[in-house]
Design an enzyme around this catalytic site. Structure first.
Site, PDB file in Angstrom:
ATOM      1  N   GLY A   1      -3.683  -4.802   7.206  1.00  0.00           N
ATOM      2  CA  GLY A   1      -4.714  -3.844   7.530  1.00  0.00           C
ATOM      3  C   GLY A   1      -5.597  -4.198   8.707  1.00  0.00           C
ATOM      4  O   GLY A   1      -6.021  -3.322   9.471  1.00  0.00           O
TER       5      GLY A   1
ATOM      6  N   THR B   1       0.791   1.068   6.765  1.00  0.00           N
ATOM      7  CA  THR B   1       0.818   0.190   5.597  1.00  0.00           C
ATOM      8  C   THR B   1       1.182  -1.201   6.092  1.00  0.00           C
ATOM      9  O   THR B   1       1.871  -1.340   7.100  1.00  0.00           O
ATOM     10  CB  THR B   1       1.803   0.700   4.527  1.00  0.00           C
ATOM     11  OG1 THR B   1       1.810  -0.201   3.419  1.00  0.00           O
ATOM     12  CG2 THR B   1       3.215   0.829   5.069  1.00  0.00           C
ATOM     13  N   GLY B   2       0.700  -2.209   5.392  1.00  0.00           N
ATOM     14  CA  GLY B   2       0.933  -3.579   5.854  1.00  0.00           C
ATOM     15  C   GLY B   2      -0.401  -4.251   6.166  1.00  0.00           C
ATOM     16  O   GLY B   2      -1.399  -4.006   5.486  1.00  0.00           O
TER      17      GLY B   2
ATOM     18  N   ARG C   1     -13.924  -7.159   1.201  1.00  0.00           N
ATOM     19  CA  ARG C   1     -13.003  -6.919   2.332  1.00  0.00           C
ATOM     20  C   ARG C   1     -12.409  -5.511   2.220  1.00  0.00           C
ATOM     21  O   ARG C   1     -11.970  -5.075   1.166  1.00  0.00           O
ATOM     22  CB  ARG C   1     -11.906  -7.964   2.316  1.00  0.00           C
ATOM     23  CG  ARG C   1     -10.829  -7.809   3.411  1.00  0.00           C
ATOM     24  CD  ARG C   1      -9.663  -6.962   2.955  1.00  0.00           C
ATOM     25  NE  ARG C   1      -8.588  -6.925   3.947  1.00  0.00           N
ATOM     26  CZ  ARG C   1      -7.534  -6.111   3.867  1.00  0.00           C
ATOM     27  NH1 ARG C   1      -7.418  -5.274   2.855  1.00  0.00           N
ATOM     28  NH2 ARG C   1      -6.606  -6.133   4.801  1.00  0.00           N
ATOM     29  N   VAL C   2     -12.366  -4.821   3.343  1.00  0.00           N
ATOM     30  CA  VAL C   2     -11.745  -3.498   3.405  1.00  0.00           C
ATOM     31  C   VAL C   2     -10.724  -3.519   4.536  1.00  0.00           C
ATOM     32  O   VAL C   2     -11.005  -4.048   5.615  1.00  0.00           O
ATOM     33  CB  VAL C   2     -12.805  -2.403   3.667  1.00  0.00           C
ATOM     34  CG1 VAL C   2     -12.148  -1.044   3.864  1.00  0.00           C
ATOM     35  CG2 VAL C   2     -13.800  -2.353   2.506  1.00  0.00           C
ATOM     36  N   GLY C   3      -9.556  -2.964   4.281  1.00  0.00           N
ATOM     37  CA  GLY C   3      -8.511  -2.904   5.300  1.00  0.00           C
ATOM     38  C   GLY C   3      -8.436  -1.537   5.959  1.00  0.00           C
ATOM     39  O   GLY C   3      -9.406  -0.765   5.977  1.00  0.00           O
ATOM     40  N   ASP C   4      -7.261  -1.221   6.472  1.00  0.00           N
ATOM     41  CA  ASP C   4      -7.082   0.021   7.229  1.00  0.00           C
ATOM     42  C   ASP C   4      -6.994   1.271   6.352  1.00  0.00           C
ATOM     43  O   ASP C   4      -7.325   2.375   6.818  1.00  0.00           O
ATOM     44  CB  ASP C   4      -5.786  -0.070   8.043  1.00  0.00           C
ATOM     45  CG  ASP C   4      -4.573  -0.229   7.127  1.00  0.00           C
ATOM     46  OD1 ASP C   4      -4.608  -1.137   6.265  1.00  0.00           O
ATOM     47  OD2 ASP C   4      -3.619   0.561   7.246  1.00  0.00           O
TER      48      ASP C   4
ATOM     49  N   THR D   1       0.840  -1.197   0.000  1.00  0.00           N
ATOM     50  CA  THR D   1       0.000   0.000   0.000  1.00  0.00           C
ATOM     51  C   THR D   1       0.877   1.250   0.000  1.00  0.00           C
ATOM     52  O   THR D   1       1.838   1.330   0.755  1.00  0.00           O
ATOM     53  CB  THR D   1      -0.835   0.018   1.294  1.00  0.00           C
ATOM     54  OG1 THR D   1      -1.673  -1.115   1.309  1.00  0.00           O
ATOM     55  CG2 THR D   1      -1.629   1.303   1.456  1.00  0.00           C
TER      56      THR D   1
HETATM   57  N1  GLY Z   1      -2.858  -1.979   4.478  1.00  0.00           N
HETATM   58  C1  GLY Z   1      -3.591  -2.339   3.343  1.00  0.00           C
HETATM   59  C2  GLY Z   1      -4.599  -3.370   3.567  1.00  0.00           C
HETATM   60  O1  GLY Z   1      -4.445  -4.211   4.446  1.00  0.00           O
HETATM   61  O2  GLY Z   1      -5.554  -3.397   2.841  1.00  0.00           O
END
Ligand code: GLY
Length: 290
Positions: free
Chosen positions: A204, A201-202, A178-181, A151
Site C-alpha cells: 500500500g 492491491t499489494g 497504519r493506513v495503506g492505499d 486485499t
Molecule cells: N494494499 C493494502 C495495504 O497495503 O494495506
C-alpha cells in the site's frame, strides 16, 4: 450487462461468487461489489480481510475500506475501523449518509454502530494463534507477514457506469494506526465514467505514493486500453519507486466497454472476471519479462 472483477485467487473467489449472485438477483453493480466484499470480510478463513484477519502489533484488527462511483465521483471510506463488520458497508454509508469522504478509527466505529452495526470480536482462534506465534518470534514470520497482502479490490461496470471498491485489514502486525492505499481515493481505487475504473492491491505505501489508481484511470483517458494503462503504471512505479519490485504491487483496470487488464511488479497475480452473470473465470498475470 455487467462486468465485475475481484482480486486474488482465494479471497477473490468468495467475493466474485457473492457479487455474481447479486447480479443474477437483479442487484446493481454497487450492490454486487458490496455483497462480494461483505462475503469476503465475513469469511473467517481469509486472513487479509475482515473476520479472522491478522491484527496489528497490538493484537487488534484494523480495517480499511472504500467505494467510489464514476457517475458523479461520489466516494466513501473508512480506515482503522475496529470491531465492526462489514467495513465496506460503513464506507458506503459514509458516501450515502454523510457530507464526507472518510471517517477514521474510533469515530468511524461510533458512526457504524449509530447506523446499526453491532460491535463484535473479529479475532478467531487461528488469528490469535498466529498473533501469539508472531509475538514469540517476530523476525521469523516477518517475511510471511509482508506476503499476506491479499486485499480484495473489486471493479464493476454496467452500461459504462463504473464502480470501484476495496476492503482490507492491511499489513499483518502493522504499526497501530497504519493506513495503506485501499481506503484512499486515487491510490487504492478510482472510478470516472468519462474513462473507466482502476484499483490496486499489494504494497500500500508504494501504491499510494504512485497514486496508482488515479494514474491508471488517467492513462485510459489518454486512450490506452486497460491492460496498457496498468502496464504503464507498473512501469512508472518500477522506474520511480524501485523498492516496489520487492513485493507485489498490483493495478487492475476496467474499461467502459467491459475490457479489463492488470499488471504486477512481482509474483503471479490472479484476477477473477464475471461477465453478464456468467461463470467467473480467473486470469493470471506476471511481471513483464518475469
Ligand atoms: N494494499 C493494502 C495495504 O497495503 O494495506
Amino acid at each position: 450487462m455487467a462486468t465485475i472483477l475481484a482480486t486474488w485467487e482465494e479471497p477473490g473467489k468468495v467475493a466474485i461468487h457473492a457479487a455474481r449472485q447479486t447480479v443474477l438477483n437483479g442487484g446493481s453493480v454497487l450492490d454486487s461489489l458490496e455483497a462480494g466484499l461483505t462475503a469476503a470480510e465475513d469469511d473467517p478463513n481469509l486472513v487479509a480481510i475482515g473476520r479472522g484477519s491478522l491484527p496489528n502489533s497490538d493484537g487488534e484488527i484494523e480495517l480499511d475500506a472504500s467505494v467510489m462511483l464514476g457517475s458523479g465521483l461520489e466516494a466513501g471510506a473508512v480506515c482503522a475501523l475496529r470491531g465492526v463488520l462489514p467495513a465496506i458497508r460503513v464506507a458506503r454509508w459514509v458516501m450515502e449518509r454523510t457530507e464526507h469522504v472518510m471517517l477514521t478509527g474510533d469515530q468511524a466505529r461510533r458512526f457504524a454502530i449509530e447506523q446499526g452495526l453491532r460491535p463484535q470480536n473479529l479475532m478467531t482462534a487461528e488469528s490469535i494463534r498466529r498473533y501469539e506465534e508472531w509475538l514469540r518470534s517476530p523476525e521469523s514470520v516477518a517475511e510471511y507477514a509482508h506476503s499476506v497482502h491479499d486485499t480484495v479490490t473489486m471493479l464493476g461496470e454496467d452500461g459504462g457506469r463504473m464502480v470501484a471498491a476495496s476492503s482490507t485489514s492491511g499489513w499483518a502486525y502493522k504499526k497501530p494506526g497504519r493506513v495503506g492505499d485501499s481506503p484512499i481515493v486515487g491510490a487504492g481505487i478510482y472510478a470516472d465514467d468519462e474513462h473507466g475504473a482502476a484499483g490496486a492491491t499489494g504494497w500500500g505505501e508504494q501504491l499510494w505514493r504512485a497514486c496508482a489508481s488515479f494514474r491508471t484511470v488517467q492513462a485510459m483517458g489518454r486512450g490506452l486500453s486497460p491492460q496498457e494503462a496498468c502496464e504503464e503504471t507498473v512501469a512508472y512505479m518500477q522506474r520511480r519507486l524501485p523498492g516496489s519490485r520487492e513485493l507485489p504491487c498490483v493495478v487492475l483496470a476496467l474499461g467502459k466497454d467491459g475490457s479489463f487488464g492488470a499488471a504486477t511488479t512481482k509474483g503471479e497475480f490472479h484476477l477473477w472476471v464475471c461477465r453478464d452473470g456468467g461463470g467467473p473465470q480467473v486470469h493470471a498475470y506476471r511481471p513483464k519479462g518475469g
